[in-house]
Design an enzyme around this catalytic site. Structure first.
Site, PDB file in Angstrom:
ATOM      1  N   GLN A  32       1.278  -9.820  -5.314  1.00  0.00           N
ATOM      2  CA  GLN A  32       0.810 -11.243  -5.352  1.00  0.00           C
ATOM      3  C   GLN A  32       1.951 -12.205  -6.211  1.00  0.00           C
ATOM      4  OE1 GLN A  32      -1.431 -12.671  -3.586  1.00  0.00           O
ATOM      5  NE2 GLN A  32      -2.724 -11.083  -2.902  1.00  0.00           N
ATOM      6  N   CYS A  75      -9.146  -7.681   1.817  1.00  0.00           N
ATOM      7  CA  CYS A  75      -9.144  -6.020   1.902  1.00  0.00           C
ATOM      8  C   CYS A  75     -10.258  -5.398   1.761  1.00  0.00           C
ATOM      9  CB  CYS A  75      -8.147  -5.505   0.610  1.00  0.00           C
ATOM     10  SG  CYS A  75      -6.543  -6.367   0.655  1.00  0.00           S
ATOM     11  N   THR A  78       0.855  -1.202  -0.081  1.00  0.00           N
ATOM     12  CA  THR A  78      -0.020   0.048  -0.039  1.00  0.00           C
ATOM     13  C   THR A  78       0.741   1.297   0.053  1.00  0.00           C
ATOM     14  OG1 THR A  78      -1.648  -1.337   1.195  1.00  0.00           O
ATOM     15  CG2 THR A  78      -1.786   1.233   1.260  1.00  0.00           C
ATOM     16  N   ASN A  80      -5.328 -10.041  -7.009  1.00  0.00           N
ATOM     17  CA  ASN A  80      -5.461 -10.782  -5.749  1.00  0.00           C
ATOM     18  C   ASN A  80      -6.652 -11.667  -5.459  1.00  0.00           C
ATOM     19  OD1 ASN A  80      -6.083  -7.939  -5.896  1.00  0.00           O
ATOM     20  ND2 ASN A  80      -6.961  -8.281  -3.828  1.00  0.00           N
ATOM     21  N   SER A 112       5.528  -7.286  -0.832  1.00  0.00           N
ATOM     22  CA  SER A 112       4.980  -7.260   0.570  1.00  0.00           C
ATOM     23  C   SER A 112       5.429  -8.723   1.011  1.00  0.00           C
ATOM     24  CB  SER A 112       3.534  -6.973   0.516  1.00  0.00           C
ATOM     25  OG  SER A 112       2.970  -6.876   1.676  1.00  0.00           O
TER      26      SER A 112
HETATM   27  N1  PLP Z   1      -1.542  -4.907  -4.034  1.00  0.00           N
HETATM   28  C1  PLP Z   1      -2.128  -6.398  -4.124  1.00  0.00           C
HETATM   29  C2  PLP Z   1      -2.423  -7.044  -5.461  1.00  0.00           C
HETATM   30  C3  PLP Z   1      -2.525  -7.076  -2.654  1.00  0.00           C
HETATM   31  O1  PLP Z   1      -3.204  -8.072  -2.633  1.00  0.00           O
HETATM   32  C4  PLP Z   1      -2.479  -6.437  -1.484  1.00  0.00           C
HETATM   33  C5  PLP Z   1      -2.860  -7.035  -0.214  1.00  0.00           C
HETATM   34  O2  PLP Z   1      -3.943  -7.309  -0.057  1.00  0.00           O
HETATM   35  C6  PLP Z   1      -1.707  -4.974  -1.547  1.00  0.00           C
HETATM   36  C7  PLP Z   1      -1.248  -4.576  -2.742  1.00  0.00           C
HETATM   37  C8  PLP Z   1      -1.372  -4.341  -0.235  1.00  0.00           C
HETATM   38  O3  PLP Z   1      -0.325  -4.816   0.276  1.00  0.00           O
HETATM   39  P1  PLP Z   1       0.099  -4.557   1.886  1.00  0.00           P
HETATM   40  O4  PLP Z   1      -0.768  -5.436   2.802  1.00  0.00           O
HETATM   41  O5  PLP Z   1       1.324  -4.942   2.091  1.00  0.00           O
HETATM   42  O6  PLP Z   1      -0.114  -2.909   2.021  1.00  0.00           O
END
Ligand code: PLP
Length: 377
Positions: free
Chosen positions: A176, A323, A71, A148, A196
């Site tokens: 992902q 999310c 994020t 995701n 991440s």
């Molecule tokens: N982008 C994708 C495709 C994700 O699946 C996620 C998490 O679910 C994120 C970004 C966000 O990552 P983080 O949890 O490290 O902020």
């Protein structure tokens, strides 16, 4: 028995990763900015992690910046593209993660958003992407490497070549796919990618941003000179070590592990289809990450009912994206896919720790629940 099939939301930390992190909470606790021995040791560990990560992606260590995860990295890229690179238009898709879509929407005064068409099963329409790019405006293309919720994979090389042709910046959210797919950043024309650790058996709150040397951005967080002035704040030392170790293990196992995970997914899907008539895949089964299977159930079966009852039986899966859970609206990804009205969906996502026996048990439980539902009508 507890069964975890929500690995696209987050993964358990691998025991080897935890072991590598532990000394950085105790003996090796120094602040990397301190010039004494404790600090120097911490700083050296971070630089070593940066080198290892760069090597796995085939880029320069100076192009890797540690952040708190996907994020934060996406926010940095999109803000930076607008404020530092002078981008005025973003081309994206309606099924990107909210860390991309909501960041772009927050910049509505300065950024025009064009969404590329998607095929019926959620794949990018590359001809439409080229048409959008040909308008010549200063553009950032944001297209995720794998979705995701449904797992669909975007051809990063193809998008990158188009961006090169039309002189656009290209950011791919690779949260992902790090450790799940191989990367060669000398070959793939992309300016920004993100990672991440908690998506590949590392800790939460630790990630990175790759920024190509010809597209350097300015900081969003101001303060100390950490991360070569890009990201102020004392580094998440143990998190960075965990990220490094999880990525080393992930790539060491990837070649062997990805076909095994794919085999689990195929096995599970066949079994679901045989035992529970009317199951359908959301997304493109043939062009998706081995770890993600999103299916819809015949009308009358509530996804939330199934997920809650699986949970009572010790089985974790996700109705839509983690999310987005807790929000009253349904999945913005499935909304784009023409899943017929009345069909609800579940995302199952797998990891190296799942077994066929577990999947047999899940199918058995689902069958039981659907029979109970039918007999209670
Ligand atoms: N982008 C994708 C495709 C994700 O699946 C996620 C998490 O679910 C994120 C970004 C966000 O990552 P983080 O949890 O490290 O902020």
């Amino acid at each position: 028995m507890k069964i975890y099939l929500d690995n696209a939301a987050t993964t358990p930390v691998a025991p080897e990763v935890l072991e590598a992190m532990l000394p950085y909470f105790s003996r090796k606790f120094g602040n990397p900015s301190s010039i004494h021995q404790y600090g120097r040791e911490a700083k050296a560990a971070i630089e070593q992690a940066r080198k290892h990560i760069a090597k796995m992606l085939n880029c320069a260590p100076a192009e890797i910046f540690f952040t708190s995860g996907g994020t934060e990295s996406a926010n940095l890229v999109i803000h930076g593209a607008v404020y530092d690179l002078g981008v005025t238009r973003m081309i994206t898709s309606k099924i990107e993660h909210h860390c991309v879509l909501h960041t772009a929407e927050s910049l509505f005064r300065r950024l025009r958003i064009d969404c590329v068409f998607l095929g019926e099963n959620g794949n990018v329409d590359y001809a439409h992407l080229e048409k959008l790019l040909s308008s010549g405006e200063k553009t950032l293309v944001c297209l995720m490497h794998a979705n995701n919720e449904i797992g669909n994979i975007t051809d990063m090389d193809r998008v990158g070549e188009l961006c090169k042709k039309y002189k656009a910046y290209f950011f791919s959210d690779t949260v992902q796919t790090i450790t799940h797919l191989p990367f060669d950043l000398q070959k793939t024309p992309v300016h920004f990618i993100t990672g991440s650790a908690h998506k590949f058996h590392g800790p939460k709150g630790a990630g990175f941003l790759y920024m190509r040397s010809d597209a350097m951005l300015k900081p969003m967080l101001h303060g100390g000179s950490q991360e070569r002035n890009l990201r102020a704040g004392t580094e998440n030392l143990a998190g960075i070590i965990g990220l490094e170790m999880a990525m080393i293990i992930g790539y060491a196992l990837s070649k062997k592990e990805q076909p095994e995970i794919k085999e689990l997914k195929n096995y599970f899907f066949q079994k679901l289809k045989n035992e529970l008539p009317g199951i359908r895949v959301n997304g493109d089964f043939e062009n998706s990450l081995p770890k993600i299977l999103n299916v819809s159930f015949p009308p009358g079966v509530q996804g939330d009912y199934l997920v809650q009852n699986l949970d009572i039986s010790g089985i974790a899966a996700s109705a839509g994206s983690a999310c987005a859970s807790g929000s009253a609206t349904g999945s913005h990804v499935l909304a784009e896919l023409n899943v017929p009205e009345g069909r609800s969906s579940i995302r199952f996502s797998f990891s190296r720790y799942n077994t066929k026996e577990e999947l047999d048990e899940v199918v058995g439980k689902l069958k039981e629940m659907m029979q109970q539902k039918d007999s209670s009508r």
